[in-house]
Design a protein around this motif. Structure first.
Motif, mmCIF file in Angstrom:
data_model
loop_
_atom_site.group_PDB
_atom_site.id
_atom_site.type_symbol
_atom_site.label_atom_id
_atom_site.label_comp_id
_atom_site.label_asym_id
_atom_site.label_seq_id
_atom_site.Cartn_x
_atom_site.Cartn_y
_atom_site.Cartn_z
ATOM 1 N N VAL A 80 0.837 -1.201 0.000
ATOM 2 C CA VAL A 80 0.000 0.000 0.000
ATOM 3 C C VAL A 80 0.870 1.248 0.000
ATOM 4 C CG1 VAL A 80 -1.588 1.380 1.408
ATOM 5 C CG2 VAL A 80 -2.033 -1.050 1.051
ATOM 6 N N SER A 81 1.914 1.246 0.814
ATOM 7 C CA SER A 81 2.828 2.389 0.876
ATOM 8 C C SER A 81 3.488 2.630 -0.479
ATOM 9 C CB SER A 81 3.893 2.137 1.946
ATOM 10 O OG SER A 81 4.822 3.206 1.994
ATOM 11 N N TYR A 83 2.359 1.693 -3.504
ATOM 12 C CA TYR A 83 1.376 2.144 -4.486
ATOM 13 C C TYR A 83 0.957 3.584 -4.230
ATOM 14 C CZ TYR A 83 0.634 -2.257 -6.952
ATOM 15 O OH TYR A 83 0.793 -3.368 -7.753
ATOM 16 N N ASP A 84 0.829 3.970 -2.971
ATOM 17 C CA ASP A 84 0.509 5.360 -2.656
ATOM 18 C C ASP A 84 1.603 6.289 -3.172
ATOM 19 O OD1 ASP A 84 -1.918 4.885 -1.417
ATOM 20 O OD2 ASP A 84 -1.070 4.779 0.608
ATOM 21 N N LEU A 88 1.302 9.275 -6.060
ATOM 22 C CA LEU A 88 1.713 10.636 -5.763
ATOM 23 C C LEU A 88 2.732 11.144 -6.774
ATOM 24 C CD1 LEU A 88 1.629 13.037 -3.791
ATOM 25 C CD2 LEU A 88 3.475 11.936 -2.516
ATOM 26 N N LEU A 102 -4.835 -1.265 -5.457
ATOM 27 C CA LEU A 102 -4.719 -0.597 -4.167
ATOM 28 C C LEU A 102 -5.983 -0.819 -3.340
ATOM 29 C CD1 LEU A 102 -3.098 1.258 -2.298
ATOM 30 C CD2 LEU A 102 -4.103 3.217 -3.492
ATOM 31 N N ASN A 106 -6.099 -2.677 0.386
ATOM 32 C CA ASN A 106 -6.718 -2.050 1.541
ATOM 33 C C ASN A 106 -7.896 -2.865 2.067
ATOM 34 O OD1 ASN A 106 -5.321 0.468 2.237
ATOM 35 N ND2 ASN A 106 -5.861 1.145 0.186
ATOM 36 N N LYS A 114 -10.261 3.502 2.920
ATOM 37 C CA LYS A 114 -9.248 3.645 1.871
ATOM 38 C C LYS A 114 -9.553 2.731 0.690
ATOM 39 C CE LYS A 114 -5.396 5.205 4.747
ATOM 40 N NZ LYS A 114 -4.009 4.919 5.199
ATOM 41 N N ALA A 118 -10.082 4.079 -3.223
ATOM 42 C CA ALA A 118 -9.334 3.548 -4.369
ATOM 43 C C ALA A 118 -10.274 2.938 -5.398
ATOM 44 C CB ALA A 118 -8.330 2.499 -3.889
#
Length: 211
Positions: A80-81, A83-84, A88, A102, A106, A114, A118
């Motif tokens: 998740v980190s 893909y975030d 960004l 994502l 989640n 979340k 997504a």
């Protein structure tokens, strides 16, 4: 059945390429930016990518039953980190499948807010979302959690319509029966319950363990 699985490495390369713009100077600048993105991008190892391959909403609940549940949760949090960070750095130019995946991660982590966010981005960006049974099932599970039964029923029914052999069809019929009963639609509840009973198949071994 359509899948929205996509590896992080492939997604990172696509995100970097999507930053290119017209013009020689701009192309050079975009090229440098793309290189920086790929160099600085949070990485999953090849083994981690392999473990995540095929991880979608249909595995919801199964990873908690595994002996290495804590390790699986840590991997999902790392994914998740990553893909975030990709989203960004891609400055809005993201493959819709990234949002779908994502959402799955989640959901597996039971972070329903979340997951919904997504999934909604995927819904907005992907015109053929209705062909993706795993997405519809995940979305239905989020709606079910939030007691938005009208929308959950619609999502689950669409799953059965496009893929009657979906791996979680038994659970879908069970949840449909419960929601129809809550909505006092007893006839539909009875039909769903009978259908669920007819389709009963033991779930042992159905999930693909992420190991």
């Amino acid at each position: 059945m359509k899948s929205c699985g996509v590896s992080l490495a492939a997604a990172a390369s696509a995100a970097a390429r999507s930053l290119g713009v017209a013009g020689n100077d701009e192309e050079k600048m975009a090229s440098g930016t793309a290189t920086d993105i790929e160099e600085d991008f949070p990485k999953l190892t090849a083994q981690e990518n392999e473990r995540l391959d095929g991880a979608d909403s249909s595995l919801f609940g199964f990873h908690r039953l595994q002996e290495d549940g804590a390790r699986t949760k840590a991997l999902l949090l790392k994914a998740v980190s990553c893909y975030d960070a990709l989203i960004l750095k891609a400055e809005g130019k993201v493959d819709p499948d990234i949002f779908c995946q994502l959402g799955h991660f989640n959901l597996l982590l039971e972070d329903y807010s979340k997951a919904l966010s997504a999934y909604q981005r995927y819904f907005t960006l992907q015109p053929h979302y209705w062909k993706n049974a795993a997405f519809l099932y995940g979305l239905g599970m989020v709606y079910f959690h939030h007691n938005a039964f009208q929308w959950a029923i619609k999502a689950f029914q669409e799953v059965l319509y496009i893929d009657s052999g979906f791996s979680r069809s038994k659970e879908i019929h069970l949840r449909l029966g419960l929601m129809f009963k809550v909505n006092t639609d007893y006839e539909s509840s009875l039909k769903a319950s009978h259908h669920e009973a007819d389709l009963y198949i033991p779930t042992e071994g159905r999930a693909r363990a992420m190991d």
